[in-house]
Design a protein around this motif. Structure first.
Motif, short mmCIF file in Angstrom:
data_model
loop_
_atom_site.label_atom_id
_atom_site.label_comp_id
_atom_site.label_asym_id
_atom_site.label_seq_id
_atom_site.Cartn_x
_atom_site.Cartn_y
_atom_site.Cartn_z
N ALA A 106 0.81 -1.15 -0.08
CA ALA A 106 0.08 -0.22 0.00
C ALA A 106 1.00 1.25 -0.05
O ALA A 106 1.78 1.26 0.67
N ALA A 107 0.44 2.17 -0.80
CA ALA A 107 1.30 3.53 -0.96
C ALA A 107 0.69 4.69 0.14
O ALA A 107 1.19 5.67 0.18
N GLY A 108 -0.51 4.00 0.69
CA GLY A 108 -1.31 4.99 1.56
C GLY A 108 -2.43 4.22 2.06
O GLY A 108 -2.65 3.00 1.80
N PRO A 109 -3.38 4.87 2.85
CA PRO A 109 -4.46 4.00 3.31
C PRO A 109 -5.27 3.47 2.20
O PRO A 109 -5.36 4.08 1.22
N GLY A 110 -5.94 2.21 2.36
CA GLY A 110 -6.64 1.70 1.18
C GLY A 110 -7.69 0.64 1.73
O GLY A 110 -7.38 0.00 2.86
N VAL A 111 -8.56 0.11 0.99
CA VAL A 111 -9.74 -0.77 1.50
C VAL A 111 -9.55 -1.80 0.17
O VAL A 111 -9.41 -1.43 -0.99
N THR A 112 -9.66 -3.09 0.50
CA THR A 112 -9.72 -4.25 -0.39
C THR A 112 -10.83 -5.14 0.03
O THR A 112 -11.27 -5.16 1.12
N ARG A 113 -10.93 -6.14 -0.84
CA ARG A 113 -11.71 -7.31 -0.66
C ARG A 113 -10.73 -8.56 -0.98
O ARG A 113 -10.07 -8.67 -1.84
N LEU A 114 -10.33 -9.25 -0.01
CA LEU A 114 -9.68 -10.52 0.03
C LEU A 114 -10.49 -11.65 -0.48
O LEU A 114 -11.63 -11.90 0.27
N ILE A 115 -10.37 -12.26 -1.66
CA ILE A 115 -11.12 -13.20 -2.06
C ILE A 115 -10.53 -14.45 -2.24
O ILE A 115 -9.25 -14.46 -2.99
N GLY A 116 -10.89 -15.63 -1.86
CA GLY A 116 -10.23 -16.86 -1.91
C GLY A 116 -10.51 -17.67 -3.54
O GLY A 116 -11.07 -17.04 -4.16
N ARG A 117 -9.52 -18.29 -3.58
CA ARG A 117 -9.31 -19.02 -4.86
C ARG A 117 -10.45 -19.66 -5.54
O ARG A 117 -10.87 -19.32 -6.51
N GLN A 118 -11.01 -20.44 -4.43
CA GLN A 118 -12.30 -21.14 -5.15
C GLN A 118 -13.40 -20.20 -5.38
O GLN A 118 -14.11 -20.37 -6.32
N GLU A 119 -13.78 -19.33 -4.49
CA GLU A 119 -14.81 -18.32 -4.71
C GLU A 119 -14.50 -17.45 -5.80
O GLU A 119 -15.46 -17.12 -6.73
N PHE A 120 -13.41 -17.11 -6.05
CA PHE A 120 -12.94 -16.22 -7.14
C PHE A 120 -13.16 -17.01 -8.65
O PHE A 120 -13.70 -16.62 -9.44
N ASN A 121 -12.64 -18.13 -8.68
CA ASN A 121 -12.82 -18.94 -9.76
C ASN A 121 -14.17 -19.53 -10.19
O ASN A 121 -14.86 -19.34 -11.27
N ASP A 122 -15.06 -19.62 -9.08
CA ASP A 122 -16.43 -19.93 -9.31
C ASP A 122 -17.29 -18.78 -9.92
O ASP A 122 -18.08 -18.88 -10.60
N PHE A 123 -16.97 -17.62 -9.41
CA PHE A 123 -17.34 -16.45 -9.74
C PHE A 123 -17.22 -15.99 -11.25
O PHE A 123 -18.05 -15.58 -11.82
N LEU A 124 -15.70 -16.34 -11.75
CA LEU A 124 -15.46 -16.04 -13.10
C LEU A 124 -16.48 -17.23 -13.95
O LEU A 124 -16.97 -16.86 -15.21
N ALA A 125 -16.49 -18.20 -13.19
CA ALA A 125 -17.05 -19.41 -14.11
C ALA A 125 -18.73 -19.07 -14.36
O ALA A 125 -19.46 -19.30 -15.30
N ALA A 126 -19.17 -18.32 -13.24
CA ALA A 126 -20.86 -17.96 -13.61
C ALA A 126 -21.00 -16.65 -14.07
O ALA A 126 -22.13 -16.38 -14.44
N HIS A 127 -19.92 -15.83 -14.33
CA HIS A 127 -19.98 -14.63 -15.08
C HIS A 127 -19.19 -14.49 -16.15
O HIS A 127 -17.89 -13.89 -15.96
N GLU A 128 -19.48 -14.78 -17.47
CA GLU A 128 -18.58 -14.69 -18.51
C GLU A 128 -18.10 -13.12 -18.59
O GLU A 128 -16.93 -13.15 -18.95
N THR A 129 -18.85 -12.20 -18.42
CA THR A 129 -18.46 -10.92 -18.45
C THR A 129 -17.10 -10.47 -17.78
O THR A 129 -16.21 -10.06 -18.25
N VAL A 130 -17.18 -10.88 -16.38
CA VAL A 130 -16.12 -10.83 -15.37
C VAL A 130 -14.87 -11.64 -15.93
O VAL A 130 -13.92 -11.01 -16.10
#
Length: 249
Positions: A111-135
């Motif tokens: 981080a170069a300064g204060p920041g907010v993120t979402r930590l997403i696990g591998r399975q959840e991330f890959n499942d989301f991509l599989a369900a959303h072709e646009t993403v």
């Protein structure tokens, strides 16, 4: 008797899609419904300046979706220095390669300064991509863009003068992350001269000399945590690109 006054129904204004992220970023290019769903994945994590999200060489199976803040991507050089390779901001994603190949991280992200993120696990991330072709397509564009950035940097290191390399990098940052203002376009990321030198593959004295010349010619101003591009057209001329050149970050 006068007829009763009719009550007109209030006009319902269409909801506006308020998108706080750059259009060139992953989140900035997604439809609102999908974007809202994606920003709800994983868990919320915050970072302060200097804190590391990912470490080079470590194994990991998660990604960080960046919601706000600036982040620096650094890697170790052959002489064991930590060199800046790229910058990322809210709307971007980092760490996605490990979700695809499960190999060690190729760079450190801090981080170069204060920041907010979402930590997403591998399975959840890959499942989301599989369900959303646009993403999935958008993430592929992100990966392709990062590859193009690194390829162009290697090509330019040996073939372009330092002034042109600096102008190209600043132009790409301006198109990706710039904020228009009354005096020009502000690039709100804090880059030290050594970091800029690492980005363009030049010595610090050379970068210092070029920046001084650009300031004297009123092409840009530099200040605390910002670079102000006063003359984007002249910067494009120095870079050898047009004002509408495609972004490769």
């Amino acid at each position: 008797m006068a007829p009763p006054l009719s009550r007109s129904r209030p006009v319902r204004r269409p909801e506006t899609d308020t998108n706080p992220w750059p259009a060139t970023s992953l989140l900035g290019g997604l439809p609102r419904e999908i974007r809202d769903e994606m920003t709800g994945l994983g868990r919320r994590e915050t970072f302060e300046k200097g804190e590391r999200l990912l470490r080079e060489g470590e194994h990991g199976s998660h990604v960080y979706l960046l919601l706000s803040g600036w982040y620096k991507v650094v890697a170790r050089t052959e002489d064991d220095r930590e060199a800046l390779m790229a910058v990322r901001t809210g709307g971007d994603i980092v760490g996605e390669l490990a979700c695809f190949d499960a190999l060690p991280r190729v760079a450190t992200v801090m981080a170069a300064g204060p920041g907010v993120t979402r930590l997403i696990g591998r399975q959840e991330f890959n499942d989301f991509l599989a369900a959303h072709e646009t993403v999935a397509r958008a993430v592929m564009r992100v990966v392709a863009g990062k590859l193009r950035w690194s390829t162009r940097r290697r090509q330019e290191f040996g073939s372009c003068p330092v002034e042109m390399r600096i102008a190209r990098v600043l132009g790409e940052l301006m198109r990706a992350y710039g904020r228009p203002g009354p005096a020009g376009t502000v690039i709100g990321v804090s880059l030290t001269q050594p970091e800029l030198a690492a980005l363009v593959g030049a010595s610090e004295p050379s970068v210092h000399r070029v920046l001084r010349t650009l300031r004297e010619e009123r092409v840009l101003d530099t200040g605390y945590r910002r670079i102000l591009v006063r003359d984007a057209q002249e910067l494009s001329r120095i870079a050898g690109t047009g004002p509408d050149a495609p972004l490769v970050t």
